[in-house]
Design a protein around this motif. Sequence first.
Motif, PDB file in Angstrom:
ATOM      1  N   ASP A  68       0.845  -1.191   0.000  1.00  7.69           N
ATOM      2  CA  ASP A  68       0.000   0.000   0.000  1.00  7.69           C
ATOM      3  C   ASP A  68       0.885   1.247   0.000  1.00  7.69           C
ATOM      4  OD1 ASP A  68       1.038   0.102   2.558  1.00  7.69           O
ATOM      5  OD2 ASP A  68      -0.829  -0.519   3.536  1.00  7.69           O
ATOM      6  N   ALA A  69       0.261   2.407   0.087  1.00  7.13           N
ATOM      7  CA  ALA A  69       1.007   3.676   0.030  1.00  7.13           C
ATOM      8  C   ALA A  69       1.996   3.797   1.181  1.00  7.13           C
ATOM      9  CB  ALA A  69       0.019   4.846   0.045  1.00  7.13           C
ATOM     10  N   ARG A  70       1.612   3.315   2.360  1.00  4.63           N
ATOM     11  CA  ARG A  70       2.513   3.406   3.513  1.00  4.63           C
ATOM     12  C   ARG A  70       3.753   2.540   3.304  1.00  4.63           C
ATOM     13  NH1 ARG A  70       0.027   2.405   9.384  1.00  4.63           N
ATOM     14  NH2 ARG A  70      -1.044   4.322   8.750  1.00  4.63           N
ATOM     15  N   THR A  71       3.541   1.325   2.809  1.00  2.14           N
ATOM     16  CA  THR A  71       4.667   0.434   2.561  1.00  2.14           C
ATOM     17  C   THR A  71       5.597   1.013   1.491  1.00  2.14           C
ATOM     18  OG1 THR A  71       3.306  -1.487   3.098  1.00  2.14           O
ATOM     19  CG2 THR A  71       5.338  -1.899   1.861  1.00  2.14           C
ATOM     20  N   ASP A  73       5.965   4.215   0.730  1.00  2.00           N
ATOM     21  CA  ASP A  73       6.665   5.380   1.294  1.00  2.00           C
ATOM     22  C   ASP A  73       7.847   4.946   2.160  1.00  2.00           C
ATOM     23  OD1 ASP A  73       6.818   8.305   2.089  1.00  2.00           O
ATOM     24  OD2 ASP A  73       6.465   7.385   4.046  1.00  2.00           O
ATOM     25  N   ARG A  74       7.622   3.945   3.007  1.00  2.00           N
ATOM     26  CA  ARG A  74       8.689   3.467   3.885  1.00  2.00           C
ATOM     27  C   ARG A  74       9.824   2.838   3.073  1.00  2.00           C
ATOM     28  NH1 ARG A  74       5.848   0.359   6.765  1.00  2.00           N
ATOM     29  NH2 ARG A  74       6.387  -1.637   5.787  1.00  2.00           N
ATOM     30  N   THR A  75       9.484   2.062   2.050  1.00  2.00           N
ATOM     31  CA  THR A  75      10.504   1.419   1.217  1.00  2.00           C
ATOM     32  C   THR A  75      11.355   2.456   0.493  1.00  2.00           C
ATOM     33  OG1 THR A  75       9.038  -0.477   0.879  1.00  2.00           O
ATOM     34  CG2 THR A  75      10.884  -0.241  -0.648  1.00  2.00           C
ATOM     35  N   ARG A  77      11.890   5.630   1.422  1.00  2.00           N
ATOM     36  CA  ARG A  77      12.704   6.362   2.397  1.00  2.00           C
ATOM     37  C   ARG A  77      13.899   5.531   2.845  1.00  2.00           C
ATOM     38  NH1 ARG A  77      10.557   6.921   6.871  1.00  2.00           N
ATOM     39  NH2 ARG A  77       8.442   6.070   6.617  1.00  2.00           N
TER      40      ARG A  77
END
Length: 234
Positions: A68-71, A73-75, A77
């Motif tokens: 998803d978008a959170r995953t 974004d974290r990947t 960063r």
Amino acid sequence: MEKSQERFDVYLVDYKLGKETGLELIQEIKSIQKHAPVIMLTGMNTGSIDQEALQLGASDYLIKGEFDARTLDRTLRYAIRDSQLMESLDSAAIKFRSIFERAGDPFLLMDGTSKILEANPIFISKFGIEPHSEESGLGYFFTDLIEDQVSRLILMDVLGKKSELYDLETVLKIDKDTHINALISIAKQDANLFQVLIKDLTAMKAKEEEDLNLEKFSSTGRIARLLAHEVKIL
């Protein structure tokens, strides 16, 4: 492959790219930008392609439809952060190598057993030990150069405790007939790697002895003059 020539903050590479694959693009990007953050996007959860991408230098991989978008974004960063860290480490390594090679004093790297792993040109020239020579460098221990038992024990104690040592004065062996007075300092680079800097005190010791002899000669001269004066008076 034209885009691989350009610089981006991060690269998202799809596995399927027409005639070529994302794996070939990763190779191309890495050949131009060693630490570029690259993330592989794949629709196949087989594991083999993902592992191959990582072996080629990809920071991570994402399976389509499973993030998803959170995953994402974290990947992204983490990939950028790791890329910046690796670039900093690489830069530091280059600076260290330059200092290591150009140092005016003998400088070496050894492991926790005192085995010599690397040595700068000054060390090789002075001690005649080639780090990558099967006959002398690899398998040669720094303790073998130390003449006195007490200094060897101090050194091994430092290595055993994984600590550091500064300005230990000792005698080092150049060959069976040649020795030098030296000041050695040991700094820990990581858990099992130590830097050793050797300061040759031979010239300094010779100068001190020369100054001492001059002082003694001067004192003897003063005494002689005083005695001569006394004799004249008598």
